[in-house]
Design a protein around this motif. Structure first.
Motif, PDB file in Angstrom:
ATOM      1  N   PRO A  32     -17.621  -5.279   3.551  1.00 41.87           N
ATOM      2  CA  PRO A  32     -16.089  -5.723   3.838  1.00 41.87           C
ATOM      3  C   PRO A  32     -15.494  -6.092   2.663  1.00 41.87           C
ATOM      4  O   PRO A  32     -15.673  -6.682   1.895  1.00 41.87           O
ATOM      5  CB  PRO A  32     -15.962  -6.692   4.899  1.00 41.87           C
ATOM      6  CG  PRO A  32     -17.512  -7.248   4.927  1.00 41.87           C
ATOM      7  CD  PRO A  32     -18.354  -6.306   4.241  1.00 41.87           C
ATOM      8  N   GLN A  33     -14.152  -5.478   2.532  1.00 42.78           N
ATOM      9  CA  GLN A  33     -13.381  -5.812   1.310  1.00 42.78           C
ATOM     10  C   GLN A  33     -12.654  -7.037   1.611  1.00 42.78           C
ATOM     11  O   GLN A  33     -12.291  -7.263   2.746  1.00 42.78           O
ATOM     12  CB  GLN A  33     -12.453  -4.413   0.939  1.00 42.78           C
ATOM     13  CG  GLN A  33     -13.243  -3.358   0.246  1.00 42.78           C
ATOM     14  CD  GLN A  33     -11.998  -2.411  -0.340  1.00 42.78           C
ATOM     15  OE1 GLN A  33     -11.114  -2.963  -0.780  1.00 42.78           O
ATOM     16  NE2 GLN A  33     -12.388  -1.238  -0.325  1.00 42.78           N
ATOM     17  N   ILE A  34     -12.435  -7.663   0.509  1.00 42.60           N
ATOM     18  CA  ILE A  34     -11.643  -9.059   0.614  1.00 42.60           C
ATOM     19  C   ILE A  34     -10.391  -8.757   0.216  1.00 42.60           C
ATOM     20  O   ILE A  34      -9.739  -8.181  -0.766  1.00 42.60           O
ATOM     21  CB  ILE A  34     -12.287 -10.058  -0.584  1.00 42.60           C
ATOM     22  CG1 ILE A  34     -13.864 -10.303  -0.070  1.00 42.60           C
ATOM     23  CG2 ILE A  34     -11.512 -11.210  -0.272  1.00 42.60           C
ATOM     24  CD1 ILE A  34     -14.243 -10.760   1.130  1.00 42.60           C
ATOM     25  N   ASN A  35      -9.309  -9.428   0.979  1.00 34.95           N
ATOM     26  CA  ASN A  35      -7.987  -9.566   0.687  1.00 34.95           C
ATOM     27  C   ASN A  35      -7.927 -10.442  -0.506  1.00 34.95           C
ATOM     28  O   ASN A  35      -8.135 -11.665  -0.746  1.00 34.95           O
ATOM     29  CB  ASN A  35      -7.086 -10.091   1.835  1.00 34.95           C
ATOM     30  CG  ASN A  35      -6.995  -9.151   2.911  1.00 34.95           C
ATOM     31  OD1 ASN A  35      -6.970  -7.916   2.790  1.00 34.95           O
ATOM     32  ND2 ASN A  35      -6.994  -9.568   4.148  1.00 34.95           N
ATOM     33  N   PHE A  36      -7.089  -9.940  -1.603  1.00 34.22           N
ATOM     34  CA  PHE A  36      -6.856 -10.794  -2.767  1.00 34.22           C
ATOM     35  C   PHE A  36      -5.373 -10.218  -3.200  1.00 34.22           C
ATOM     36  O   PHE A  36      -4.987  -9.309  -3.156  1.00 34.22           O
ATOM     37  CB  PHE A  36      -7.808 -10.593  -3.697  1.00 34.22           C
ATOM     38  CG  PHE A  36      -8.174  -9.163  -4.449  1.00 34.22           C
ATOM     39  CD1 PHE A  36      -7.329  -8.955  -5.665  1.00 34.22           C
ATOM     40  CD2 PHE A  36      -8.758  -8.232  -3.842  1.00 34.22           C
ATOM     41  CE1 PHE A  36      -7.355  -7.728  -6.312  1.00 34.22           C
ATOM     42  CE2 PHE A  36      -8.532  -6.808  -4.416  1.00 34.22           C
ATOM     43  CZ  PHE A  36      -7.948  -6.771  -5.697  1.00 34.22           C
ATOM     44  N   GLU A  37      -5.100 -11.105  -4.056  1.00 32.47           N
ATOM     45  CA  GLU A  37      -3.543 -10.896  -4.672  1.00 32.47           C
ATOM     46  C   GLU A  37      -4.090 -11.161  -6.293  1.00 32.47           C
ATOM     47  O   GLU A  37      -4.456 -12.309  -6.683  1.00 32.47           O
ATOM     48  CB  GLU A  37      -2.867 -11.862  -4.153  1.00 32.47           C
ATOM     49  CG  GLU A  37      -1.194 -11.496  -5.062  1.00 32.47           C
ATOM     50  CD  GLU A  37       0.005 -12.177  -4.176  1.00 32.47           C
ATOM     51  OE1 GLU A  37       0.974 -12.315  -5.032  1.00 32.47           O
ATOM     52  OE2 GLU A  37      -0.371 -12.935  -3.313  1.00 32.47           O
ATOM     53  N   LEU A  38      -3.607 -10.041  -7.072  1.00 30.49           N
ATOM     54  CA  LEU A  38      -3.721 -10.059  -8.500  1.00 30.49           C
ATOM     55  C   LEU A  38      -2.274 -10.979  -9.126  1.00 30.49           C
ATOM     56  O   LEU A  38      -1.433 -10.318  -8.874  1.00 30.49           O
ATOM     57  CB  LEU A  38      -3.986  -8.774  -8.993  1.00 30.49           C
ATOM     58  CG  LEU A  38      -4.008  -8.848 -10.786  1.00 30.49           C
ATOM     59  CD1 LEU A  38      -5.143  -9.576 -11.023  1.00 30.49           C
ATOM     60  CD2 LEU A  38      -4.095  -7.374 -11.228  1.00 30.49           C
ATOM     61  N   ILE A  39      -2.565 -11.961  -9.306  1.00 35.05           N
ATOM     62  CA  ILE A  39      -1.086 -12.845  -9.892  1.00 35.05           C
ATOM     63  C   ILE A  39      -0.923 -12.634 -11.211  1.00 35.05           C
ATOM     64  O   ILE A  39       0.264 -13.192 -11.571  1.00 35.05           O
ATOM     65  CB  ILE A  39      -1.395 -14.408  -9.026  1.00 35.05           C
ATOM     66  CG1 ILE A  39      -2.405 -15.125  -9.556  1.00 35.05           C
ATOM     67  CG2 ILE A  39      -1.312 -14.198  -7.500  1.00 35.05           C
ATOM     68  CD1 ILE A  39      -2.288 -16.487  -9.144  1.00 35.05           C
ATOM     69  N   ALA A  40      -1.969 -12.343 -12.006  1.00 33.68           N
ATOM     70  CA  ALA A  40      -1.462 -12.025 -13.282  1.00 33.68           C
ATOM     71  C   ALA A  40      -2.587 -11.248 -14.195  1.00 33.68           C
ATOM     72  O   ALA A  40      -3.740 -11.171 -13.576  1.00 33.68           O
ATOM     73  CB  ALA A  40      -1.605 -13.569 -14.218  1.00 33.68           C
ATOM     74  N   SER A  41      -2.160 -10.630 -14.875  1.00 31.64           N
ATOM     75  CA  SER A  41      -3.222  -9.620 -15.960  1.00 31.64           C
ATOM     76  C   SER A  41      -2.484  -9.722 -17.121  1.00 31.64           C
ATOM     77  O   SER A  41      -1.391  -9.078 -17.530  1.00 31.64           O
ATOM     78  CB  SER A  41      -3.455  -8.525 -15.198  1.00 31.64           C
ATOM     79  OG  SER A  41      -4.268  -7.674 -15.942  1.00 31.64           O
TER      80      SER A  41
END
Length: 171
Positions: A32-41
């Motif tokens: 199962p893929q996880i919901n995530f948010e990339l908030i910086a890179s």
């Protein structure tokens, strides 16, 4: 008669061969893929990354630095440690945690392809969109916002880069 023996042999072998060619159970991208948010890179890393990063013992010599922030104080400390240029983003630490993943990338920018949960371990797959990259060691750090329930008890993370799996402790 030979046709009957061949069909019988085939009927017996097909179920046995059905599982061949698959990756080990629990290590497929079907987890199962996880919901995530990339908030910086950003193209940044901690100034002392070579001293504190996790280094693979076997080739390729990937290095990773993973920090987990469970509150705003730790997040600000890690943000400063990685020397980000942008202003620190706001995070709701009531429901979210932050994971900071630092690594070296080639001349092709690296991105997070997916994050999934398998065998009680978070797996982060990183990739680049190009295949003709120079083997440079350019810094890259990702800041990922995850649901608190997923990230709170993690001790280590599996990073998959170029199909090479590395288990990295969270510092």
């Amino acid at each position: 008669m030979n046709l009957m023996k061949s069909l019988l042999f085939l009927a017996l072998c097909v179920p046995l061969l059905h599982g061949c060619g698959k990756e080990h159970q629990g290590e497929t991208s079907e987890a199962p893929q996880i919901n995530f948010e990339l908030i910086a890179s950003e193209k940044t890393l901690s100034a002392n990354v070579d001293e504190i990063a996790f280094k693979r013992e076997e080739p390729p010599a990937f290095q990773y630095l993973i920090k987990a922030a469970y509150n705003p104080i730790d997040f600000e400390q890690f943000w400063n440690l990685f020397d980000f240029e942008k202003k620190i983003p706001k995070v709701d630490f009531e429901s979210k945690n932050v994971m900071i993943v630092g690594l070296y990338e080639s001349s092709c920018p690296t991105h997070i392809e997916k994050i999934y949960n398998e065998q009680e371990m978070l797996t982060i797959t990183v990739a680049s969109k190009e295949n003709t990259c120079d083997e440079l060691a350019a810094p890259r750090t990702f800041v990922i916002e995850l649901d608190k329930g997923i990230s709170e008890s993690l001790q280590e993370v599996r990073i998959v880069e170029r199909d090479i799996k590395t288990i990295v402790p969270i510092q």
